[in-house]
Design a protein around this motif. Structure first.
Motif, short mmCIF file in Angstrom:
data_model
loop_
_atom_site.label_atom_id
_atom_site.label_comp_id
_atom_site.label_asym_id
_atom_site.label_seq_id
_atom_site.Cartn_x
_atom_site.Cartn_y
_atom_site.Cartn_z
N GLY A 151 8.18 -2.16 12.30
CA GLY A 151 7.58 -3.29 11.59
C GLY A 151 6.11 -3.03 11.35
N ASP A 152 5.31 -4.07 11.21
CA ASP A 152 3.87 -3.91 11.04
C ASP A 152 3.23 -3.66 12.40
OD1 ASP A 152 4.32 -4.41 8.41
OD2 ASP A 152 3.36 -6.38 8.37
N MET A 153 2.39 -2.65 12.47
CA MET A 153 1.70 -2.29 13.71
C MET A 153 0.20 -2.51 13.55
SD MET A 153 1.51 1.40 15.71
CE MET A 153 2.91 1.10 16.78
N GLY A 154 -0.41 -3.19 14.50
CA GLY A 154 -1.85 -3.36 14.51
C GLY A 154 -2.51 -2.26 15.32
N PRO B 34 0.84 -1.21 0.00
CA PRO B 34 0.00 0.00 0.00
C PRO B 34 0.86 1.24 0.00
CG PRO B 34 0.03 -1.02 2.18
CD PRO B 34 0.71 -1.98 1.24
N PRO B 35 0.38 2.32 -0.60
CA PRO B 35 1.17 3.56 -0.63
C PRO B 35 1.42 4.09 0.78
CG PRO B 35 -1.09 3.96 -1.35
CD PRO B 35 -0.93 2.48 -1.25
N ARG B 36 2.57 4.74 0.95
CA ARG B 36 2.93 5.28 2.25
C ARG B 36 2.06 6.49 2.59
NH1 ARG B 36 5.94 2.01 5.20
NH2 ARG B 36 6.89 3.78 6.30
N LEU C 48 3.76 8.93 12.39
CA LEU C 48 4.23 7.70 11.75
C LEU C 48 4.16 7.82 10.25
CD1 LEU C 48 2.35 4.91 13.79
CD2 LEU C 48 4.67 5.73 14.17
N GLY C 49 5.03 7.10 9.57
CA GLY C 49 4.88 6.80 8.15
C GLY C 49 4.58 5.33 8.01
N ALA C 50 3.58 4.96 7.20
CA ALA C 50 3.18 3.55 7.07
C ALA C 50 2.25 3.38 5.88
CB ALA C 50 2.48 3.06 8.34
N GLY C 51 2.18 2.16 5.37
CA GLY C 51 1.07 1.79 4.50
C GLY C 51 -0.09 1.36 5.37
N VAL C 52 -1.31 1.51 4.88
CA VAL C 52 -2.50 1.22 5.69
C VAL C 52 -3.36 0.19 4.98
CG1 VAL C 52 -4.53 2.21 6.83
CG2 VAL C 52 -2.44 3.57 6.61
N VAL D 296 -14.10 -3.15 17.55
CA VAL D 296 -14.99 -3.10 16.39
C VAL D 296 -14.25 -3.03 15.07
CG1 VAL D 296 -16.88 -2.04 17.69
CG2 VAL D 296 -15.16 -0.56 16.60
N ARG D 297 -12.94 -2.82 15.09
CA ARG D 297 -12.23 -2.68 13.82
C ARG D 297 -10.75 -2.94 14.03
NH1 ARG D 297 -13.17 0.57 8.97
NH2 ARG D 297 -11.80 -0.41 7.46
N TRP D 298 -10.10 -3.49 13.00
CA TRP D 298 -8.65 -3.76 13.06
C TRP D 298 -8.00 -3.21 11.80
CZ3 TRP D 298 -5.20 -5.93 16.54
CH2 TRP D 298 -3.93 -6.24 16.04
N TRP D 299 -6.92 -2.45 12.00
CA TRP D 299 -6.13 -1.93 10.90
C TRP D 299 -4.70 -2.46 11.04
CZ3 TRP D 299 -8.47 1.70 7.55
CH2 TRP D 299 -9.68 2.24 7.99
N THR D 300 -4.01 -2.54 9.92
CA THR D 300 -2.58 -2.85 9.94
C THR D 300 -1.82 -1.69 9.30
OG1 THR D 300 -2.97 -5.24 9.77
CG2 THR D 300 -0.77 -4.44 9.20
N LEU D 301 -0.87 -1.15 10.07
CA LEU D 301 0.03 -0.13 9.55
C LEU D 301 1.29 -0.85 9.10
CD1 LEU D 301 -0.40 2.65 12.28
CD2 LEU D 301 -1.86 2.09 10.31
N VAL D 302 1.46 -0.98 7.79
CA VAL D 302 2.50 -1.81 7.20
C VAL D 302 3.83 -1.08 7.25
CG1 VAL D 302 3.23 -3.06 5.14
CG2 VAL D 302 0.80 -2.93 5.72
N ASP D 303 4.87 -1.77 7.80
CA ASP D 303 6.22 -1.21 7.87
C ASP D 303 6.19 0.19 8.49
OD1 ASP D 303 8.96 -1.05 7.57
OD2 ASP D 303 8.86 -0.34 5.49
#
Length: 379
Positions: free
Chosen positions: A65-68, A34-36, A105-109, A78-85
């Motif tokens: 790393g990946d952050m939940g 995913p885009p940063r 933070l900088g991350a993909g979502v 009620v919801r889960w996201w992953t912040l990639v790298d």
């Protein structure tokens, strides 16, 4: 016919939708990351790895790393996201509470769920690492709740299909409501199921088959993009399994980590079959450690030592622990003689499952085995 298109009902029973001779697009490259984006954790009380990163000097490496991100409403998530790298760009004290921080933070979502509005009074829990270790709490995440474009669909062509009645009904009435999920079962040359992929039966096109007769070729929109499909690089692994389940040892050894991981994925079909009852315990099992140079190789060799070629006994730390609890053919106590164990010790020295414990993956596996009642003999 090498493929079966099936639909699973609420009881887990698979109903045949059709049989197909070929599947073009079965193998696909992974979707691009995913885009940063730039997001801000507001009012953050950091814990675990996040607290450790924030305590480092400003110029040091600040990757998480990946952050939940788990969103809570009242007393339930009620919801889960992953912040990639995810990586910390900067942080500062929160204006209303100097003991807390605003963390940029900088991350993909990514998220497995459909877009939705934030709850009226949300709370946010943070997690990092493969074990989803607690990384703190925050009161808001700026930039999280917004619509993001879906990955471009990568169609799959089912060639030479012989539809069964449910699929015929769907072809006659394309607007008829269809189940959200279906499965494509891949058969080996003996007609046994060697793999299965979850698909969405979104019919994008139907035409008379290039194979002639009453057969049809069907285009699936495959709205999940590249997800669940094997990589083109592991096609040779699938070709080998197409000849039938492996009967000799170390057939997985010539492959790289991606190939070995694909090998483990194919063994999971055996996991769905009834395991011997009761589990076998006691005795001595010998693990050939000459080719254990990565995590997938360790689990290939472990399953082979305990159950034989082509069998499943976990594919990473948590699933391996589950198998040791019983129900997969072999359960402690038993003795495991690990030959050439120095190969795995060296190769996995830098692979750390739990950053807080600080043990290598090899050491973690040995410790887990011993905690579960296995006598481990390293040679």
């Amino acid at each position: 016919m090498r493929y079966l298109l099936v639909q699973e009902d609420e009881d887990g029973t698979e109903h045949l939708w059709g049989r197909c001779a070929g599947a073009e697009g079965l193998f696909a490259e992974p979707a691009p990351p995913p885009p940063r984006e730039v997001l801000t954790l507001r009012g953050c009380a950091p814990g675990g790895l996040l607290a450790d990163v924030l305590s480092r000097p400003e110029g040091s490496f600040r990757g998480l790393g990946d952050m939940g991100v788990e969103v809570w409403q009242g007393e339930r998530p009620v919801r889960w996201w992953t912040l990639v790298d995810a990586a910390v760009l900067t942080h500062r004290p929160h204006p209303a509470d100097p003991a807390r921080y605003d963390v940029v933070l900088g991350a993909g979502v990514t998220s497995e769920e459909a877009p939705s509005e934030p709850p009226a009074e949300p709370r946010f829990a943070l997690f990092t690492g493969p074990g989803a270790t607690d990384a703190g709490r925050c009161s808001a995440v700026d930039g999280l709740f917004r619509t993001r474009p879906e990955p471009d669909p990568v169609p799959m062509e089912l060639i030479g299909c012989e539809p069964a009645e449910p699929l015929l009904a769907a072809l006659r009435r394309p607007d008829r409501r269809r189940p959200a999920r279906a499965g494509l079962l891949v058969l080996d040359r003996h007609g046994a199921v060697m793999a299965s992929l979850g698909i969405r039966p979104e019919l994008a096109g139907v035409r008379p088959s290039v194979l002639g007769g009453a057969l049809v070729d069907i285009t699936l929109a495959y709205g999940d993009g590249h997800r669940d499909r094997p990589l083109p690089a592991v096609r040779s692994v699938w070709d080998e399994w197409f000849q039938g389940p492996p009967t000799g040892p170390n057939r997985w050894a010539p492959y790289d980590s991606r190939g070995r991981d694909a090998w483990l994925e194919l063994t999971t079909r055996a996991w769905r079959l009834p395991a011997p009852r009761p589990d076998r315990s006691g005795g001595e099992h010998h693990l050939d450690g000459r080719f254990v140079t990565d995590v997938p190789g360790l689990h290939c060799a472990m399953a082979e030592a305990l159950l034989g070629p082509g069998r499943y006994y976990g594919r990473e730390w948590q699933t391996f622990k589950d198998c040791l609890c019983g129900g997969f053919g072999v359960a402690p106590p038993f003795t495991l003689v690990w030959h050439d164990s120095a190969t795995a010790r060296r190769a996995l020295a830098g692979v750390v499952e739990d950053p807080e414990a600080g043990l290598s993956y090899f050491e973690e596996i040995v410790r887990l085995l011993e905690e579960q009642g296995v006598t481990v003999v390293l040679r």
